[in-house]
Design a protein around this motif. Structure first.
Motif, PDB file in Angstrom:
ATOM      1  N   PRO A 117       0.808  -1.221   0.000  1.00 52.29           N
ATOM      2  CA  PRO A 117       0.000   0.000   0.000  1.00 52.29           C
ATOM      3  C   PRO A 117       0.841   1.271   0.000  1.00 52.29           C
ATOM      4  O   PRO A 117       0.423   2.296  -0.509  1.00 52.29           O
ATOM      5  N   ASP A 118       2.046   1.206   0.553  1.00 56.01           N
ATOM      6  CA  ASP A 118       2.884   2.405   0.621  1.00 56.01           C
ATOM      7  C   ASP A 118       3.315   2.903  -0.747  1.00 56.01           C
ATOM      8  O   ASP A 118       3.640   4.060  -0.932  1.00 56.01           O
ATOM      9  N   ASN A 119       3.315   1.996  -1.685  1.00 62.36           N
ATOM     10  CA  ASN A 119       3.767   2.376  -3.021  1.00 62.36           C
ATOM     11  C   ASN A 119       2.631   2.916  -3.888  1.00 62.36           C
ATOM     12  O   ASN A 119       2.864   3.373  -4.990  1.00 62.36           O
ATOM     13  N   GLU A 120       1.426   2.833  -3.339  1.00 59.49           N
ATOM     14  CA  GLU A 120       0.251   3.158  -4.145  1.00 59.49           C
ATOM     15  C   GLU A 120       0.331   4.552  -4.781  1.00 59.49           C
ATOM     16  O   GLU A 120       0.140   4.700  -5.967  1.00 59.49           O
ATOM     17  N   SER A 121       0.662   5.564  -3.957  1.00 64.02           N
ATOM     18  CA  SER A 121       0.644   6.922  -4.486  1.00 64.02           C
ATOM     19  C   SER A 121       1.666   7.089  -5.605  1.00 64.02           C
ATOM     20  O   SER A 121       1.402   7.725  -6.618  1.00 64.02           O
ATOM     21  N   THR A 122       2.822   6.478  -5.440  1.00 64.74           N
ATOM     22  CA  THR A 122       3.863   6.569  -6.456  1.00 64.74           C
ATOM     23  C   THR A 122       3.376   5.942  -7.753  1.00 64.74           C
ATOM     24  O   THR A 122       3.570   6.477  -8.832  1.00 64.74           O
ATOM     25  N   LYS A 123       2.738   4.809  -7.581  1.00 67.96           N
ATOM     26  CA  LYS A 123       2.284   4.083  -8.762  1.00 67.96           C
ATOM     27  C   LYS A 123       1.213   4.854  -9.525  1.00 67.96           C
ATOM     28  O   LYS A 123       1.236   4.918 -10.731  1.00 67.96           O
ATOM     29  N   VAL A 124       0.267   5.437  -8.769  1.00 76.34           N
ATOM     30  CA  VAL A 124      -0.799   6.196  -9.408  1.00 76.34           C
ATOM     31  C   VAL A 124      -0.207   7.378 -10.169  1.00 76.34           C
ATOM     32  O   VAL A 124      -0.572   7.654 -11.301  1.00 76.34           O
ATOM     33  N   ARG A 125       0.757   8.041  -9.522  1.00 82.70           N
ATOM     34  CA  ARG A 125       1.377   9.188 -10.181  1.00 82.70           C
ATOM     35  C   ARG A 125       2.076   8.771 -11.465  1.00 82.70           C
ATOM     36  O   ARG A 125       1.966   9.421 -12.487  1.00 82.70           O
ATOM     37  N   ASP A 126       2.793   7.679 -11.385  1.00 83.15           N
ATOM     38  CA  ASP A 126       3.503   7.198 -12.560  1.00 83.15           C
ATOM     39  C   ASP A 126       2.549   6.832 -13.681  1.00 83.15           C
ATOM     40  O   ASP A 126       2.839   7.063 -14.848  1.00 83.15           O
ATOM     41  N   ALA A 127       1.411   6.250 -13.296  1.00 85.67           N
ATOM     42  CA  ALA A 127       0.437   5.852 -14.310  1.00 85.67           C
ATOM     43  C   ALA A 127      -0.116   7.080 -15.039  1.00 85.67           C
ATOM     44  O   ALA A 127      -0.278   7.072 -16.250  1.00 85.67           O
ATOM     45  N   ASP A 128      -0.374   8.161 -14.268  1.00 83.74           N
ATOM     46  CA  ASP A 128      -0.841   9.410 -14.878  1.00 83.74           C
ATOM     47  C   ASP A 128       0.176   9.923 -15.885  1.00 83.74           C
ATOM     48  O   ASP A 128      -0.154  10.322 -16.993  1.00 83.74           O
ATOM     49  N   GLU A 129       1.416   9.904 -15.421  1.00 86.45           N
ATOM     50  CA  GLU A 129       2.510  10.423 -16.226  1.00 86.45           C
ATOM     51  C   GLU A 129       2.660   9.606 -17.516  1.00 86.45           C
ATOM     52  O   GLU A 129       2.765  10.150 -18.603  1.00 86.45           O
ATOM     53  N   GLU A 130       2.633   8.299 -17.324  1.00 90.09           N
ATOM     54  CA  GLU A 130       2.801   7.395 -18.463  1.00 90.09           C
ATOM     55  C   GLU A 130       1.691   7.598 -19.488  1.00 90.09           C
ATOM     56  O   GLU A 130       1.939   7.662 -20.692  1.00 90.09           O
ATOM     57  N   LYS A 131       0.476   7.723 -18.974  1.00 90.29           N
ATOM     58  CA  LYS A 131      -0.669   7.891 -19.861  1.00 90.29           C
ATOM     59  C   LYS A 131      -0.561   9.199 -20.637  1.00 90.29           C
ATOM     60  O   LYS A 131      -0.733   9.239 -21.856  1.00 90.29           O
ATOM     61  N   LEU A 132      -0.253  10.274 -19.911  1.00 90.33           N
ATOM     62  CA  LEU A 132      -0.164  11.589 -20.544  1.00 90.33           C
ATOM     63  C   LEU A 132       0.936  11.614 -21.605  1.00 90.33           C
ATOM     64  O   LEU A 132       0.723  12.062 -22.726  1.00 90.33           O
ATOM     65  N   ILE A 133       2.106  11.124 -21.238  1.00 91.40           N
ATOM     66  CA  ILE A 133       3.228  11.151 -22.186  1.00 91.40           C
ATOM     67  C   ILE A 133       2.898  10.295 -23.414  1.00 91.40           C
ATOM     68  O   ILE A 133       3.153  10.687 -24.548  1.00 91.40           O
ATOM     69  N   GLY A 134       2.302   9.133 -23.164  1.00 86.57           N
ATOM     70  CA  GLY A 134       1.909   8.264 -24.276  1.00 86.57           C
ATOM     71  C   GLY A 134       0.924   8.936 -25.211  1.00 86.57           C
ATOM     72  O   GLY A 134       1.045   8.856 -26.434  1.00 86.57           O
ATOM     73  N   GLN A 135      -0.036   9.639 -24.609  1.00 85.55           N
ATOM     74  CA  GLN A 135      -1.040  10.342 -25.423  1.00 85.55           C
ATOM     75  C   GLN A 135      -0.404  11.467 -26.236  1.00 85.55           C
ATOM     76  O   GLN A 135      -0.706  11.652 -27.410  1.00 85.55           O
ATOM     77  N   LEU A 136       0.493  12.214 -25.574  1.00 83.28           N
ATOM     78  CA  LEU A 136       1.166  13.314 -26.271  1.00 83.28           C
ATOM     79  C   LEU A 136       2.002  12.780 -27.435  1.00 83.28           C
ATOM     80  O   LEU A 136       1.975  13.322 -28.532  1.00 83.28           O
ATOM     81  N   LEU A 137       2.709  11.701 -27.153  1.00 84.89           N
ATOM     82  CA  LEU A 137       3.565  11.112 -28.183  1.00 84.89           C
ATOM     83  C   LEU A 137       2.729  10.648 -29.384  1.00 84.89           C
ATOM     84  O   LEU A 137       3.050  10.952 -30.532  1.00 84.89           O
ATOM     85  N   ASP A 138       1.641   9.945 -29.095  1.00 84.92           N
ATOM     86  CA  ASP A 138       0.772   9.480 -30.175  1.00 84.92           C
ATOM     87  C   ASP A 138       0.182  10.657 -30.948  1.00 84.92           C
ATOM     88  O   ASP A 138       0.080  10.619 -32.170  1.00 84.92           O
ATOM     89  N   TYR A 139      -0.189  11.695 -30.202  1.00 87.23           N
ATOM     90  CA  TYR A 139      -0.748  12.865 -30.870  1.00 87.23           C
ATOM     91  C   TYR A 139       0.265  13.458 -31.853  1.00 87.23           C
ATOM     92  O   TYR A 139      -0.049  13.718 -33.011  1.00 87.23           O
ATOM     93  N   PHE A 140       1.493  13.649 -31.380  1.00 86.32           N
ATOM     94  CA  PHE A 140       2.487  14.297 -32.238  1.00 86.32           C
ATOM     95  C   PHE A 140       2.873  13.437 -33.439  1.00 86.32           C
ATOM     96  O   PHE A 140       3.061  13.945 -34.533  1.00 86.32           O
ATOM     97  N   LEU A 141       2.979  12.148 -33.214  1.00 82.67           N
ATOM     98  CA  LEU A 141       3.311  11.284 -34.346  1.00 82.67           C
ATOM     99  C   LEU A 141       2.210  11.375 -35.395  1.00 82.67           C
ATOM    100  O   LEU A 141       2.473  11.492 -36.591  1.00 82.67           O
ATOM    101  N   GLY A 142       0.960  11.361 -34.929  1.00 79.15           N
ATOM    102  CA  GLY A 142      -0.179  11.474 -35.846  1.00 79.15           C
ATOM    103  C   GLY A 142      -0.191  12.813 -36.565  1.00 79.15           C
ATOM    104  O   GLY A 142      -0.388  12.880 -37.775  1.00 79.15           O
ATOM    105  N   ALA A 143       0.057  13.898 -35.800  1.00 79.55           N
ATOM    106  CA  ALA A 143       0.031  15.239 -36.382  1.00 79.55           C
ATOM    107  C   ALA A 143       1.132  15.406 -37.425  1.00 79.55           C
ATOM    108  O   ALA A 143       0.973  16.137 -38.398  1.00 79.55           O
ATOM    109  N   MET A 144       2.247  14.727 -37.233  1.00 75.28           N
ATOM    110  CA  MET A 144       3.349  14.822 -38.203  1.00 75.28           C
ATOM    111  C   MET A 144       3.139  13.866 -39.380  1.00 75.28           C
ATOM    112  O   MET A 144       3.903  13.868 -40.324  1.00 75.28           O
ATOM    113  N   GLY A 145       2.131  13.019 -39.264  1.00 74.43           N
ATOM    114  CA  GLY A 145       1.848  12.068 -40.341  1.00 74.43           C
ATOM    115  C   GLY A 145       2.859  10.933 -40.393  1.00 74.43           C
ATOM    116  O   GLY A 145       3.119  10.359 -41.441  1.00 74.43           O
TER     117      GLY A 145
END
Lengths: 94, 166
Positions: free
Chosen positions: B6-34
């Motif tokens: 349970p002590d690691n929970e907050s770290t994990k949640v934060r990392d998941a947010d970060e991972e999701k956001l970065i992944g979305q940004l990356l996919d967006y930019f790759l798509g926008a660049m064609g």
């Protein structure tokens, strides 16, 4: 009627200039403090696409970046999009 | 699933947010660049961070001259992620750069794990891996009749299990 390949090419160009300006707008809005003041316009002359980005005075530093690093990075992403569509992209920031 | 740490929970949640956001940004930019490319997130233990890997026919173009385009992409995504999450975020994007090093590492992991599977006579699950790395594992162990390799899971969480042959 133009051959099909020509139509397709035209479409690619339109899509590219749209997605390029959209990308510039997206980055500028994400980094600026006054995203509502971000304005992007596009001019296309044959294969050259000029994207003009207008910002609130307070946001110029944020969107251009230290030593112009953000602006340079945006240009380098635009270059990829341009290569993919055989166009040339120019970014002007006002 | 039981939450054992349970002590690691907050770290994990934060990392998941970060991972999701970065992944979305990356996919967006790759798509926008064609750009035609696959992205895969890797938790690189050696490196001590998540690495977003890009693989595809436009790799050379995306790397750019002396890696300039890759750095630009990384920089823009980092700036936006920092702004949106309101805290420092490190973003590591790699395009086939780790390949050689990673190849040796994965091959070594395959052999080491296979040895353990044979000793224990028990299956061992490996961490999720991208397709190219799973292929290295399968290929490295395909001639060893004492074990079998099998992939399970979907997309980014697809992983290999090495089974002993009884």
């Amino acid at each position: 009627m133009p051959p099909e390949s020509e139509i397709e090419e035209k479409n690619i160009e339109v899509i590219s200039s749209e997605s390029m300006s959209e990308m510039v707008e997206y980055i500028a809005k994400a980094l600026s403090g006054k995203p509502e003041d971000v304005k992007v316009s596009t001019k296309q002359n044959d294969r050259q696409i000029t994207i003009t980005l207008e910002l609130h005075e307070d946001d110029k530093g944020k969107v251009i970046g230290k030593g112009g690093r953000v602006a340079q990075s945006i240009r380098s992403l635009l270059r990829v999009a341009a290569v993919k569509t055989n166009t040339r992209a120019i970014l002007e920031i006002k | 699933m039981d939450n054992v740490y349970p002590d690691n929970e907050s770290t994990k949640v934060r990392d998941a947010d970060e991972e999701k956001l970065i992944g979305q940004l990356l996919d967006y930019f790759l798509g926008a660049m064609g750009v035609v490319a696959d992205t895969f997130v890797r938790d690189d233990e050696e490196f001590g961070s998540l690495i977003f890997e890009i693989d595809g026919e436009d790799s050379g173009l995306l790397i750019g001259r002396r890696g300039e385009t890759l750095r630009s992409l990384q920089f823009i995504i980092r700036m936006i992620a920092r702004r949106q999450l309101d805290r420092p975020v490190d973003v590591f994007i790699d395009i086939q750069g780790y390949r050689d090093r990673r190849y040796r590492f994965v091959k070594n992991l395959a052999y080491r794990t296979a040895k353990k599977v044979i000793q224990l006579n028990e299956p061992i699950e490996l961490d999720p891996m991208p397709p190219n790395e799973r292929k290295i594992i399968h290929q490295s162990l395909s001639r060893d009749s004492r074990i079998l390799t099998e992939s399970k899971g979907k997309g980014n969480t697809r992983y290999i299990t090495i089974f002993p042959v009884r």
